[in-house]
Write a protein that holds these residues in place. Sequence first.
Motif, PDB file in Angstrom:
ATOM      1  N   PHE A 342       0.846  -1.201   0.000  1.00 35.72           N
ATOM      2  CA  PHE A 342       0.000   0.000   0.000  1.00 35.72           C
ATOM      3  C   PHE A 342       0.882   1.252   0.000  1.00 35.72           C
ATOM      4  N   ALA A 343       1.934   1.227   0.833  1.00 37.97           N
ATOM      5  CA  ALA A 343       2.823   2.383   0.951  1.00 37.97           C
ATOM      6  C   ALA A 343       3.576   2.655  -0.340  1.00 37.97           C
ATOM      7  N   ASP A 344       3.695   1.639  -1.189  1.00 35.22           N
ATOM      8  CA  ASP A 344       4.353   1.809  -2.479  1.00 35.22           C
ATOM      9  C   ASP A 344       3.448   2.542  -3.468  1.00 35.22           C
ATOM     10  N   ARG A 345       2.150   2.604  -3.151  1.00 29.85           N
ATOM     11  CA  ARG A 345       1.175   3.225  -4.059  1.00 29.85           C
ATOM     12  C   ARG A 345       0.756   4.616  -3.601  1.00 29.85           C
ATOM     13  N   VAL A 346       0.619   4.804  -2.286  1.00 30.75           N
ATOM     14  CA  VAL A 346       0.166   6.096  -1.764  1.00 30.75           C
ATOM     15  C   VAL A 346       1.011   6.464  -0.547  1.00 30.75           C
ATOM     16  N   PRO A 347       1.139   7.753  -0.233  1.00 27.32           N
ATOM     17  CA  PRO A 347       1.879   8.154   0.975  1.00 27.32           C
ATOM     18  C   PRO A 347       1.279   7.482   2.207  1.00 27.32           C
ATOM     19  N   SER A 348       2.137   6.946   3.062  1.00 29.57           N
ATOM     20  CA  SER A 348       1.660   6.111   4.168  1.00 29.57           C
ATOM     21  C   SER A 348       2.519   6.288   5.413  1.00 29.57           C
ATOM     22  N   PHE A 349       1.970   5.810   6.526  1.00 32.79           N
ATOM     23  CA  PHE A 349       2.693   5.795   7.800  1.00 32.79           C
ATOM     24  C   PHE A 349       2.315   4.538   8.565  1.00 32.79           C
ATOM     25  N   HIS A 350       3.319   3.883   9.134  1.00 31.73           N
ATOM     26  CA  HIS A 350       3.139   2.652   9.904  1.00 31.73           C
ATOM     27  C   HIS A 350       3.426   2.968  11.370  1.00 31.73           C
ATOM     28  N   LEU A 351       2.378   2.999  12.173  1.00 37.19           N
ATOM     29  CA  LEU A 351       2.472   3.352  13.590  1.00 37.19           C
ATOM     30  C   LEU A 351       2.825   2.119  14.424  1.00 37.19           C
ATOM     31  N   LEU A 352       3.721   2.298  15.386  1.00 36.52           N
ATOM     32  CA  LEU A 352       4.099   1.220  16.298  1.00 36.52           C
ATOM     33  C   LEU A 352       3.383   1.435  17.633  1.00 36.52           C
ATOM     34  N   VAL A 353       2.701   0.391  18.100  1.00 34.19           N
ATOM     35  CA  VAL A 353       1.871   0.484  19.313  1.00 34.19           C
ATOM     36  C   VAL A 353       2.449  -0.427  20.391  1.00 34.19           C
ATOM     37  N   GLY A 354       2.889   0.162  21.487  1.00 31.51           N
ATOM     38  CA  GLY A 354       3.454  -0.627  22.575  1.00 31.51           C
ATOM     39  C   GLY A 354       2.449  -1.629  23.120  1.00 31.51           C
ATOM     40  N   ALA A 355       2.904  -2.890  23.294  1.00 31.23           N
ATOM     41  CA  ALA A 355       2.019  -3.956  23.774  1.00 31.23           C
ATOM     42  C   ALA A 355       2.674  -4.787  24.873  1.00 31.23           C
ATOM     43  N   GLY A 356       3.849  -4.354  25.333  1.00 32.24           N
ATOM     44  CA  GLY A 356       4.569  -5.117  26.343  1.00 32.24           C
ATOM     45  C   GLY A 356       3.888  -5.049  27.698  1.00 32.24           C
ATOM     46  N   ALA A 357       3.549  -6.220  28.247  1.00 28.16           N
ATOM     47  CA  ALA A 357       2.904  -6.280  29.554  1.00 28.16           C
ATOM     48  C   ALA A 357       3.950  -6.143  30.661  1.00 28.16           C
ATOM     49  N   PRO A 358       3.617  -5.463  31.761  1.00 29.33           N
ATOM     50  CA  PRO A 358       4.567  -5.304  32.870  1.00 29.33           C
ATOM     51  C   PRO A 358       5.077  -6.661  33.371  1.00 29.33           C
ATOM     52  N   GLY A 359       6.388  -6.744  33.563  1.00 30.67           N
ATOM     53  CA  GLY A 359       6.980  -7.964  34.094  1.00 30.67           C
ATOM     54  C   GLY A 359       7.236  -9.052  33.077  1.00 30.67           C
ATOM     55  N   ARG A 360       6.887  -8.826  31.801  1.00 24.76           N
ATOM     56  CA  ARG A 360       7.102  -9.817  30.762  1.00 24.76           C
ATOM     57  C   ARG A 360       8.129  -9.295  29.745  1.00 24.76           C
ATOM     58  N   ALA A 361       8.732 -10.216  29.011  1.00 27.66           N
ATOM     59  CA  ALA A 361       9.686  -9.861  27.966  1.00 27.66           C
ATOM     60  C   ALA A 361       9.308 -10.637  26.701  1.00 27.66           C
ATOM     61  N   ASP A 362       8.096 -10.407  26.215  1.00 28.95           N
ATOM     62  CA  ASP A 362       7.575 -11.162  25.076  1.00 28.95           C
ATOM     63  C   ASP A 362       8.238 -10.761  23.765  1.00 28.95           C
ATOM     64  N   ARG A 363       8.135 -11.668  22.812  1.00 26.63           N
ATOM     65  CA  ARG A 363       8.571 -11.413  21.446  1.00 26.63           C
ATOM     66  C   ARG A 363       7.497 -11.929  20.493  1.00 26.63           C
ATOM     67  N   LEU A 364       7.417 -11.312  19.319  1.00 28.36           N
ATOM     68  CA  LEU A 364       6.479 -11.769  18.300  1.00 28.36           C
ATOM     69  C   LEU A 364       6.885 -13.147  17.777  1.00 28.36           C
ATOM     70  N   HIS A 365       5.907 -13.877  17.249  1.00 29.75           N
ATOM     71  CA  HIS A 365       6.127 -15.211  16.661  1.00 29.75           C
ATOM     72  C   HIS A 365       6.647 -16.191  17.708  1.00 29.75           C
ATOM     73  N   ASN A 366       6.177 -16.037  18.926  1.00 30.45           N
ATOM     74  CA  ASN A 366       6.592 -16.902  20.030  1.00 30.45           C
ATOM     75  C   ASN A 366       5.381 -17.604  20.609  1.00 30.45           C
ATOM     76  N   ALA A 367       5.531 -18.878  20.970  1.00 32.33           N
ATOM     77  CA  ALA A 367       4.408 -19.689  21.434  1.00 32.33           C
ATOM     78  C   ALA A 367       3.837 -19.205  22.764  1.00 32.33           C
TER      79      ALA A 367
END
Length: 392
Positions: A342-367
Amino acid sequence: MATINDIQAFLDEKTAALEPRLIEIRRDIHSHPELAFQEVRTAGIVAAELARMGIEHRTGVGKTGVVGEIKGGRPGPTIAIRADMDALPIHEETGQAFASRIDGQMHACGHDIHTTTLLGAAEVLKELAPQLAGTIRLIFQPAEEVLEGAPAMIADGAADGLDLAIGFHNMPDMPVGEFGFVRGAALAASDRFDITVQGKSGHAAHPYAAVDPIVAAAHLLTQLQTVVSREQKAIHPCVVTVGMFQGGTTYNIIPERVALKGTVRTLHKEARDVAEQAIARLCQGLGEAMRVKVTLDYRRMVPSLMNDDSVMDPAIAAVTDHFGKPLLQREPSMGAEDFSAFADRVPSFHLLVGAGAPGRADRLHNAFYQPDEACIGLGVRALARIVTERLR
């Protein structure tokens, strides 16, 4: 009636009222994860919610995608907000009451969070629409994890008539309550290659009577790393990874062929071109040098994701104004995301949203991934505020 003149109070109050229902929807989607282009149940939930809100929509876009539109009270630009819906082939091990009920499938990248967040933003923006100048397009996209959903939706017209687009992603390495951005190239272009090295099978005791594809492929494996170290400019990041090297069946047989699969990641167009040309040349040269036949299937998947300042800077200002604190500036990642189509076709912005829970050290693509569900409501506020300020 909602008033745009007291937007912060309205967004906070409206979102707080929606949050229990949004969490309920998120947990339902999380319990029933669906892989790429199989998001039939998830798309059904999305369509039912949009219908309940009175938002016009169409289904089956890009196979299993859903597109809704909210028209403002006055003419203006068309802005898209995009959320992905697919899950991953991972067996969930969180032990949560709403854990995946489907063996070997899990929302380990938070696309259940994304889908729910966009539904919340849709409900808020629907109420504000009469006071806005423009159109809001809601894009619920399949198959991001295989980098094929955005191109499929675009082929079905999801980007037609767009003026700008907003994407977003939950980030477990950022505390919940924080937001972030990357200036310029945020995520890498992702390309894939399949290589077959065809030799001549024979007895391991008589290699002179065979043509060994394992030895040839091993040479190629090391040569591929010179694409990064000796062919790219030092200031142009590039990753070449071979993720599969497969050949042979037992101790004493030289196999007929070896198969390799790999990925190439780049941030710059020049580096992308250099990598593809170099890999093709190395494959051709290997055939001549090692008496093998080399077949290369090189596929460009998605371009690098470029954040456009003209979209990003007003969005950063809107989120900063709403939450009263600056966003975190982050480094680019060599990961990939097909929102870049989409960003290759029109001006765009990808927002990063914090999701880290207190006391955890999660990573994406993790069981064991367990994002803090508070990021849903926070994401709703941020997206709605960005769009409202853009379409005032």
